[in-house]
Design an enzyme around this catalytic site. Sequence first.
Site: not given
Ligand code: UT7
Length: 323
Positions: A123, A248, A279
């Site tokens: 990225c 980005h 993204n």
């Molecule tokens: O471009 C390359 C660089 N990439 C990045 O910079 C990505 C950076 N990271 C992010 O943008 C975020 O970490 C994500 C958008 C990928 C994820 O968001 P988050 O707020 O960090 O969620 P998480 O992975 O901590 O998950 C929180 C909860 C989990 O459930 P539990 O374990 O708390 O029950 C996940 O299973 O949200 C759940 N979850 C979802 N729920 C509904 C994960 N994905 C989804 C989804 N819909 N799509």
Amino acid sequence: MNGSLNLRAGANGARILGFGDYRPRRIVTNEEISRRVDTDDEWIRTRVGISERRFAGADESIVDMSVAAAGKALANSGVLAEDIDTVIVATCTAPAPIPGLAPEVAHRLSIGTPGAYDLNAACAGFCYGLSAAADAIRSGSSRYALVIGAERLTDWTDQDDRGTCIIFGDGAGAAVVAASDTPGIGPVVWGSDGEKSRAISVADRFSYMEMDGRSVYRWATTRLADSARRACELAGVDIGDIDAFVPHQANLRIVDSMVKTLKFKDDIAVARDIVTSGNTSSASIPLALTAMIERGEVKTGDTALLLGFGAGLTYAGQVIICP
Ligand code: UT7
């Protein structure tokens, strides 16, 4: 031989003369994604800031999209294709490692026989490419360069994995860079953190992307601000005077967190293209900037701070003067 060779005389600096973009035709809404995986519009908009993204079709290859974006950048710059001597395609989603895509892109644009290569800094790729082009111009290897960021992330994304399929989209953006007595591309501040190389990865050619979103989020929101400040310092621009911030487009919350940390002026224009593009990795910065220019949010002569970051982990930032 006295052990010393001649060098070419380079230009004083490099400047961007035009941007262009290509957005695939198919719009994919959160509602469409939530019919396939367990997620919903509210979660995606709140946690990532995306409402919709574009998925490329069969006739929208990385080369097709690069040619379209670069053709538009050439038209906006007033530079003729035949004057381009360097073509850099930044991508991390090429369909195959051989051949590189840049020679075909150049051929399809009737550029002739330029130096042409692909670059993979994920990225951060567009900012790495811009720096490589500016340095080539300063050292005399190039006069006019095309820098393209182009991705088909959907080819490498498991559309059943709700952790990644909600985020990634496809597209291409491009810039025409030219030699200039008045430098309009500041020094790059770049780096990497290979200890986190598994944070975003594709295991092999039969696998999809895996991402430890939380650790990348933490890294992006805590480790990159100093590099952004340093890029302004090296360019000789007070961060409080920057007109546009174009990071980005990984997550709207990352963008907003950076804006808060960096203490820009109140009316700075901030790229939030992620809302409708998702993204798009190396394409996200030129896609966002092209749209901001077209909407009149960024004007000729404005300073913009670019900041790419992603898999590797890699990052690169520089200040540019907008065309
Ligand atoms: O471009 C390359 C660089 N990439 C990045 O910079 C990505 C950076 N990271 C992010 O943008 C975020 O970490 C994500 C958008 C990928 C994820 O968001 P988050 O707020 O960090 O969620 P998480 O992975 O901590 O998950 C929180 C909860 C989990 O459930 P539990 O374990 O708390 O029950 C996940 O299973 O949200 C759940 N979850 C979802 N729920 C509904 C994960 N994905 C989804 C989804 N819909 N799509």
